[in-house]
Design a protein around this motif. Sequence first.
Motif, PDB file in Angstrom:
ATOM      1  N   MET A 118      49.604  36.320  38.938  1.00 39.66           N
ATOM      2  CA  MET A 118      48.567  36.639  39.900  1.00 39.66           C
ATOM      3  C   MET A 118      47.993  38.039  39.630  1.00 39.66           C
ATOM      4  O   MET A 118      46.796  38.233  39.677  1.00 39.66           O
ATOM      5  N   LEU A 119      48.881  38.982  39.360  1.00 41.73           N
ATOM      6  CA  LEU A 119      48.430  40.344  39.096  1.00 41.73           C
ATOM      7  C   LEU A 119      47.602  40.415  37.814  1.00 41.73           C
ATOM      8  O   LEU A 119      46.596  41.123  37.750  1.00 41.73           O
ATOM      9  N   LEU A 120      48.013  39.649  36.808  1.00 44.67           N
ATOM     10  CA  LEU A 120      47.266  39.631  35.551  1.00 44.67           C
ATOM     11  C   LEU A 120      45.873  39.044  35.752  1.00 44.67           C
ATOM     12  O   LEU A 120      44.908  39.519  35.143  1.00 44.67           O
ATOM     13  N   SER A 121      45.746  38.057  36.608  1.00 45.99           N
ATOM     14  CA  SER A 121      44.428  37.482  36.897  1.00 45.99           C
ATOM     15  C   SER A 121      43.523  38.516  37.558  1.00 45.99           C
ATOM     16  O   SER A 121      42.331  38.602  37.237  1.00 45.99           O
ATOM     17  N   ILE A 122      44.087  39.301  38.459  1.00 39.68           N
ATOM     18  CA  ILE A 122      43.290  40.334  39.130  1.00 39.68           C
ATOM     19  C   ILE A 122      42.854  41.400  38.130  1.00 39.68           C
ATOM     20  O   ILE A 122      41.700  41.860  38.151  1.00 39.68           O
ATOM     21  N   LEU A 123      43.744  41.778  37.226  1.00 43.86           N
ATOM     22  CA  LEU A 123      43.390  42.778  36.219  1.00 43.86           C
ATOM     23  C   LEU A 123      42.307  42.269  35.267  1.00 43.86           C
ATOM     24  O   LEU A 123      41.381  43.014  34.913  1.00 43.86           O
ATOM     25  N   PHE A 124      42.407  41.006  34.862  1.00 44.16           N
ATOM     26  CA  PHE A 124      41.362  40.451  33.996  1.00 44.16           C
ATOM     27  C   PHE A 124      40.039  40.318  34.744  1.00 44.16           C
ATOM     28  O   PHE A 124      38.969  40.467  34.150  1.00 44.16           O
ATOM     29  N   LEU A 125      40.085  40.049  36.040  1.00 43.57           N
ATOM     30  CA  LEU A 125      38.859  39.974  36.833  1.00 43.57           C
ATOM     31  C   LEU A 125      38.191  41.343  36.907  1.00 43.57           C
ATOM     32  O   LEU A 125      36.974  41.457  36.713  1.00 43.57           O
ATOM     33  N   ILE A 126      38.959  42.379  37.165  1.00 41.93           N
ATOM     34  CA  ILE A 126      38.405  43.734  37.208  1.00 41.93           C
ATOM     35  C   ILE A 126      37.838  44.120  35.840  1.00 41.93           C
ATOM     36  O   ILE A 126      36.745  44.685  35.747  1.00 41.93           O
ATOM     37  N   PHE A 127      38.567  43.793  34.774  1.00 39.19           N
ATOM     38  CA  PHE A 127      38.118  44.095  33.421  1.00 39.19           C
ATOM     39  C   PHE A 127      36.823  43.356  33.103  1.00 39.19           C
ATOM     40  O   PHE A 127      35.902  43.926  32.506  1.00 39.19           O
ATOM     41  N   SER A 128      36.726  42.091  33.508  1.00 43.84           N
ATOM     42  CA  SER A 128      35.503  41.334  33.229  1.00 43.84           C
ATOM     43  C   SER A 128      34.321  41.881  34.020  1.00 43.84           C
ATOM     44  O   SER A 128      33.205  41.949  33.499  1.00 43.84           O
ATOM     45  N   LEU A 129      34.553  42.295  35.257  1.00 43.83           N
ATOM     46  CA  LEU A 129      33.458  42.870  36.045  1.00 43.83           C
ATOM     47  C   LEU A 129      32.973  44.182  35.432  1.00 43.83           C
ATOM     48  O   LEU A 129      31.768  44.446  35.383  1.00 43.83           O
ATOM     49  N   LEU A 130      33.906  44.988  34.943  1.00 45.79           N
ATOM     50  CA  LEU A 130      33.513  46.231  34.283  1.00 45.79           C
ATOM     51  C   LEU A 130      32.722  45.963  33.001  1.00 45.79           C
ATOM     52  O   LEU A 130      31.723  46.638  32.725  1.00 45.79           O
ATOM     53  N   LEU A 131      33.149  44.986  32.232  1.00 47.29           N
ATOM     54  CA  LEU A 131      32.430  44.668  30.995  1.00 47.29           C
ATOM     55  C   LEU A 131      31.049  44.078  31.267  1.00 47.29           C
ATOM     56  O   LEU A 131      30.084  44.398  30.567  1.00 47.29           O
ATOM     57  N   ILE A 132      30.947  43.237  32.278  1.00 50.59           N
ATOM     58  CA  ILE A 132      29.643  42.655  32.603  1.00 50.59           C
ATOM     59  C   ILE A 132      28.702  43.722  33.140  1.00 50.59           C
ATOM     60  O   ILE A 132      27.504  43.734  32.828  1.00 50.59           O
ATOM     61  N   TYR A 133      29.236  44.673  33.925  1.00 50.11           N
ATOM     62  CA  TYR A 133      28.383  45.766  34.387  1.00 50.11           C
ATOM     63  C   TYR A 133      27.961  46.661  33.212  1.00 50.11           C
ATOM     64  O   TYR A 133      26.814  47.110  33.158  1.00 50.11           O
TER      65      TYR A 133
END
Length: 93
Positions: free
Chosen positions: A1-16
């Motif tokens: 679950m924690l890894l999913s949250i980290l990948f979500l934050i990472f993807s949002l940063l990359l898309i921004y």
Amino acid sequence: MLLSILFLIFSLLLIYAAYFFYTGKAMVLLTSTGKETTPKTAAFFKFYGRLFFIGGLGSLVLVFYQLTLLAFAVLLFVMLTMLFFIFSLNKRM
């Protein structure tokens, strides 16, 4: 679950970051160009904007499918994209 949250934050940063590069707002990183924007410089930032967007989509896939090999592939892709961007930006200054 924690890894999913980290990948979500990472993807949002990359898309921004991709949005920042693709729209041309990242031209403030070039101090020597002044206020004039050349088509070559715009194409440079659009190219890296597309690459960061691909990395963001890859990271977004990792939110749902946590495959180790895919995670390393996406992280390697993003790392190399950032590395080549820094080297290319250094040449332009």
